[in-house]
Design an enzyme around this catalytic site. Structure first.
Site, short mmCIF file in Angstrom:
data_model
loop_
_atom_site.label_atom_id
_atom_site.label_comp_id
_atom_site.label_asym_id
_atom_site.label_seq_id
_atom_site.Cartn_x
_atom_site.Cartn_y
_atom_site.Cartn_z
N SER A 224 -32.50 7.29 -19.15
CA SER A 224 -33.50 7.28 -20.19
C SER A 224 -34.03 5.87 -20.43
O SER A 224 -34.54 5.24 -19.50
CB SER A 224 -32.90 7.90 -21.45
OG SER A 224 -33.88 8.27 -22.35
N ASP A 451 -37.77 17.89 -18.56
CA ASP A 451 -37.10 16.93 -19.44
C ASP A 451 -37.92 16.76 -20.71
O ASP A 451 -39.11 16.46 -20.65
CB ASP A 451 -36.98 15.58 -18.71
CG ASP A 451 -36.08 14.58 -19.44
OD1 ASP A 451 -36.20 14.47 -20.67
OD2 ASP A 451 -35.30 13.91 -18.76
N HIS A 479 -32.24 16.67 -20.38
CA HIS A 479 -32.58 15.25 -20.28
C HIS A 479 -31.60 14.56 -19.34
O HIS A 479 -30.40 14.53 -19.59
CB HIS A 479 -32.51 14.64 -21.67
CG HIS A 479 -32.91 13.19 -21.72
ND1 HIS A 479 -33.99 12.70 -21.03
CD2 HIS A 479 -32.35 12.13 -22.38
CE1 HIS A 479 -34.11 11.41 -21.27
NE2 HIS A 479 -33.12 11.04 -22.08
#
Length: 510
Positions: A224, A451, A479
């Site tokens: 991320s 996602d 995710h």
């Protein structure tokens, strides 16, 4: 509800963080990420590169901890230090040790040490743990590394309950005041460190750590926001970049407004996937007819909670803002969908405890009413890294139709949440820009097609920007992808980490 939480660590709900918003107003600047970096550290930085890490037992089985010093301000390396917490678990064998593998779970604001000790050093594939020392550093301003602090527990409770879909000028004013009080609290409690928590500075800290670990090049897995941190490192230090895995990628070329709007669409995509699964079940609390009907029912639930919050099992009540955050928290991982169905059923029956629990996990609120510093560090880094999405309510009002087009369910709330850095006390020091990292070896960029927090097109964009980017696609929900059950993804990344062979161009997994 804050929306620039790009990853939730595996230690909590599985999935964390985000807040794609920005900062403005008064303040200083930090070193730019653009341009080249000398092959050797500048003379003024040599004492930092020459320091010795004094490893000690962490009190957690098998883990060692140490404290590393870095310049508070890289423009003035002799102007004072910042102390950064580091942890590692040494390679377990069998097989020859390769080196150190640095991990970061994202955020910004997620504790890398917490992630290492609760998940990475135990849950990463065994062949990788066998041959790498698993290492983490809490970035400056985060968790154990001189954390940014902003609000007390009761103040944070009040902040999270402010209506983020204002219906009139009074509610708009109330929301603006809440953002301003948050920013003022950060300045009062952490004013010294606020100008020095940028991603560029965190990447420079990682290079000091690389040297202290004895590694010629950095090997790294970032998830991320951690992908932005890793890409920034490669941009600054392409010659010291080793095997980098950037999972659930951010697109560094996007300005804050566009990034917020894209993320809004990402959560809509995730909600549609949840709704499609839910309506097939006889007990779906959003109906059993269609995803459109499910969306209508969820919007009505939010509207009802806006008008009249419901009991939630403690002194707080569940209103629209906390309920929206609870739903968002469950979008990060499809494994949380059953919990969300139960929480929604409870809320429709007048019990808000299920959604409140999801919201609390997202904000990292502890049972005693205090909060981890995740949300404080998150805002501090984001508001410093890029100019704001909005500087005032009028700009938000103009943008709402675009946000609602991206997500009829979440659009309005996400648009107003992107105002949170309008009153930030430190001026942004970075700008959106393409990262090429020319001269770096192959860098693996991982994207998941549905996602919610880092839309797949961001991974496509970052892989294309990087001179040596190699896109690895996971066709699925949730995710990030590595270590979440896909044998195909794990095998491709393990092979890259263990022998340096990146996946073939166009590799897709499901």
């Amino acid at each position: 509800m804050d929306t620039r939480r790009l990853l939730r660590t595996f230690a909590t709900v599985l999935g964390t963080t985000g807040l794609l918003v920005s900062g403005c107003s008064k303040g200083g600047s930090t070193t730019s990420a653009s341009g080249s970096t000398p092959a050797a550290p500048a003379a003024a930085l040599q004492p930092y590169y020459a320091q010795h890490l004094n490893w000690r037992d962490c009190g957690v089985s098998g883990f060692q901890c140490a404290t590393m010093k870095a310049p508070l301000d890289y423009r003035k390396p002799d102007g004072g230090d910042i102390k950064l917490a580091v942890s590692r678990k040494k390679a377990i064998g069998p097989g020859k040790r390769i080196g150190s593998l640095l991990v970061n779970p994202g955020g910004p604001g997620g504790s890398a040490i917490g992630y290492l000790q609760s998940y990475a050093a135990l849950g990463y594939p065994a062949p990788v743990r066998a041959r790498y020392d698993m290492v983490a550093i809490d970035p400056r301003g985060v968790a154990r590394s001189e954390p940014v602090e902003c609000l007390t527990g009761p103040q944070m409770d009040a902040y999270t309950q402010v209506d983020q879909t204002p219906d009139d000028s009074a509610e708009v004013s109330e929301l603006g005041t809440a953002f301003e009080k948050f920013a003022d609290g950060c300045e009062q409690r952490s004013g010294t460190i606020l100008p020095h928590v940028s991603t560029v500075e965190a990447a420079r800290d990682m290079d000091i750590l690389r040297a202290l670990l004895g590694d010629e090049k950095l090997t790294y897995v970032g998830a991320s926001y951690g992908t932005f941190l890793g890409a920034t490192y490669a941009e600054l230090f392409p010659g010291r970049t080793g095997r980098l895995v950037l999972d659930g990628a951010m697109d560094p070329s996007l300005p804050s407004l566009e990034m917020n709007r894209d993320q809004t669409a990402g959560f809509e995509t995730a909600f549609q996937a949840f709704a499609e699964d839910c309506v097939k079940k006889s007990d779906c609390p959003l109906g059993t007819t269609s995803t459109a009907d499910a969306a209508t029912r969820l919007k009505q639930l939010f509207a009802d909670l806006d008008a009249k919050p419901i009991p939630a099992g403690d002194s707080r009540k569940l209103g629209e803002s906390l309920a929206t955050t609870g739903v968002i928290a469950a979008m990060y991982d499809e494994g949380t969908w059953p919990q969300l169905r139960s929480a929604l059923a409870g809320a429709r029956a007048g019990d808000g405890s299920g959604l409140l629990a999801l919201s609390d996990s997202y904000y990292e609120r502890k049972p005693n009413g205090t909060y981890a510093n995740l949300m404080f560090a998150n805002a501090a880094v984001n508001c410093l890294d890029t100019p704001p999405a909005f500087t005032g309510p009028d700009a938000v009002e103009q943008a709402i139709p675009g946000f609602e087009k991206a997500s009829p369910v979440f659009g309005k709330a996400f648009a107003w949440a992107a105002l949170n850095c309008a009153h930030w006390p430190v001026a942004p020091t970075g700008t959106a820009h393409r990262i090429t990292a020319k001269g770096a070896p192959p860098i693996v960029v991982v994207g998941t097609t549905r996602d919610p927090a880092t839309p797949y097109k961001w991974a496509q964009s970052l892989a294309a920007q990087l001179s040596s980017g190699r896109l690895l696609t996971y066709e699925g929900d949730g995710h990030t992808a590595y270590g979440r059950g896909s044998h195909c993804i794990d095998t491709a990344i393990n092979t890259y980490l263990l022998d340096g062979t990146p996946p073939a161009e166009g590799t897709k997994c499901s």
